[in-house]
Design a protein around this motif. Structure first.
Motif, PDB file in Angstrom:
ATOM      1  N   ARG A   1       0.144  -8.023 -11.069  1.00  0.00           N
ATOM      2  CA  ARG A   1       0.143  -6.572 -11.219  1.00  0.00           C
ATOM      3  C   ARG A   1       1.430  -6.002 -10.637  1.00  0.00           C
ATOM      4  O   ARG A   1       1.725  -6.204  -9.459  1.00  0.00           O
ATOM      5  CB  ARG A   1      -1.076  -5.952 -10.526  1.00  0.00           C
TER       6      ARG A   1
ATOM      7  N   GLN B   1      -3.609 -12.841 -12.555  1.00  0.00           N
ATOM      8  CA  GLN B   1      -3.048 -11.560 -12.968  1.00  0.00           C
ATOM      9  C   GLN B   1      -1.910 -11.180 -12.017  1.00  0.00           C
ATOM     10  O   GLN B   1      -2.090 -11.181 -10.794  1.00  0.00           O
ATOM     11  CB  GLN B   1      -4.120 -10.464 -12.953  1.00  0.00           C
TER      12      GLN B   1
ATOM     13  N   ASP C   1      -3.203 -11.744  -8.272  1.00  0.00           N
ATOM     14  CA  ASP C   1      -4.671 -11.759  -8.221  1.00  0.00           C
ATOM     15  C   ASP C   1      -5.171 -13.005  -8.927  1.00  0.00           C
ATOM     16  O   ASP C   1      -5.105 -13.108 -10.163  1.00  0.00           O
ATOM     17  CB  ASP C   1      -5.238 -10.486  -8.859  1.00  0.00           C
TER      18      ASP C   1
ATOM     19  N   PRO D   1      -9.055 -12.866 -11.381  1.00  0.00           N
ATOM     20  CA  PRO D   1      -9.391 -11.434 -11.255  1.00  0.00           C
ATOM     21  C   PRO D   1     -10.755 -11.151 -11.861  1.00  0.00           C
ATOM     22  O   PRO D   1     -11.112 -11.666 -12.921  1.00  0.00           O
ATOM     23  CB  PRO D   1      -8.277 -10.746 -12.062  1.00  0.00           C
TER      24      PRO D   1
ATOM     25  N   GLN E   1       1.144  -5.244 -16.128  1.00  0.00           N
ATOM     26  CA  GLN E   1       0.518  -6.512 -15.756  1.00  0.00           C
ATOM     27  C   GLN E   1       1.009  -7.654 -16.632  1.00  0.00           C
ATOM     28  O   GLN E   1       1.440  -7.460 -17.767  1.00  0.00           O
ATOM     29  CB  GLN E   1      -1.005  -6.416 -15.848  1.00  0.00           C
TER      30      GLN E   1
ATOM     31  N   VAL F   1       1.539  -7.778  -7.091  1.00  0.00           N
ATOM     32  CA  VAL F   1       0.336  -8.331  -6.470  1.00  0.00           C
ATOM     33  C   VAL F   1      -0.149  -9.485  -7.332  1.00  0.00           C
ATOM     34  O   VAL F   1      -0.279  -9.347  -8.560  1.00  0.00           O
ATOM     35  CB  VAL F   1      -0.771  -7.267  -6.328  1.00  0.00           C
TER      36      VAL F   1
END
Length: 295
Positions: free
Chosen positions: A198, A196, A288, A291, A252, A286
């Motif tokens: 973000r 992910q 991830d 996630p 996202q 960010v």
């Protein structure tokens, strides 16, 4: 609603205030009025632990009742003290949030009630069914852990949902058999791996521009490399389920692949070839990997 997040505030009776569970924003309940029309005729709907505690006290006035939630466990040692009182038989009824289910051993508990057991099914997350099953199975497991048998009473608006039925029956194999078919059909973990990206910014236009720019870079990388085009799927950019938290507007992008290798190489190429997208002052990105929560 919260001034900083796209969610409603929650009434905390002990503090006589409406509070946000994400950013901590608070406003006094005594002076709260509707921001749209100015009316102070606000009806308190919903079912929180404080409201349940009040109902239990009214039904069983002689019972010794304790509440385990965010408000009552902030002080150091509060949880341990409450568990010691419960083990010593000084608490008859314990009302709480899902933190009650997290690994505590209550040998004297013979009855467990679960309210709104299907609440987490409405989350826009592919793991919603899994989280629901997990939570119900954990809470149900708190009853009958001693010598006396236990009973669990489950309240739900979706009694026929397979997550509810299999959790009621404690049938892990049946839950997995049905859930894994959904994951295969939609190509979600554990059938695939997920990353992910973000994107967040204080300005909604900058958040959108950052997400759209990163999305174009993802698709350009797919077009330039046939290996990535075959192995990696780019979903988005899209507005996050919670579009604003703590004053930050959120978008996202989901990257999906059947294996770790292509996915990690894809992200490494993005970071190497477009460092400006990840180090921008306007929008923060960010990464991830795998996630656990897509909200």
């Amino acid at each position: 609603r919260c001034r900083n997040c796209d969610i409603s505030l929650t009434l905390h009776q002990s503090a006589n205030a409406y509070q946000c569970h994400y950013c901590g924003f608070s406003r006094p309940a005594a002076t709260a009025t509707c921001e749209a029309c100015g009316s102070d005729k606000i009806k308190r709907l919903g079912l929180g632990t404080e409201k349940v505690e009040e109902a239990v006290a009214a039904l069983f006035p002689q019972a010794r009742i304790a509440r385990m939630d965010r408000d009552t466990t902030q002080r150091k040692g509060a949880i341990v003290g409450m568990l010691k009182r419960l083990r010593a038989g000084e608490i008859d009824v314990l009302v709480g949030t899902q933190m009650i289910a997290k690994g505590h051993d209550f040998p004297g508990i013979t009855l467990v009630g679960i309210l709104c057991a299907d609440l987490s099914l409405s989350f826009p997350d592919f793991r919603a069914g899994e989280h629901t099953f997990q939570l119900i199975a954990q809470v149900a497991g708190r009853a009958g852990r001693g010598e006396r048998p236990g009973q669990v009473i489950l309240q739900t608006y979706n009694p026929e949902h397979f997550s509810i039925r299999t959790a009621r029956d404690q049938d892990y194999d049946a839950f997995y058999g049905q859930e894994i078919e959904f994951r295969r059909a939609l190509g979600y973990p554990p059938v695939t791996r997920l990353v992910q990206l973000r994107i967040s910014a204080q300005d909604p236009r900058q958040a959108k521009a950052g997400a759209e720019g990163l999305g174009r870079q993802c698709r350009a990388l797919l077009a330039a490399d046939p290996g990535f085009a075959r192995a990696v799927t780019v979903m988005g950019p899209a507005v996050a389920a919670l579009a604003r938290i703590a004053g930050l507007y959120r978008w996202q992008i989901l990257l999906k692949s059947s294996g770790n290798g292509p996915l990690h190489r894809f992200v490494e190429r993005l970071l190497t070839e477009h460092p400006e997208s990840f180090n921008s002052r306007q929008a923060r990105v960010v990464v991830d990997v795998d996630p656990l929560f897509l909200m």
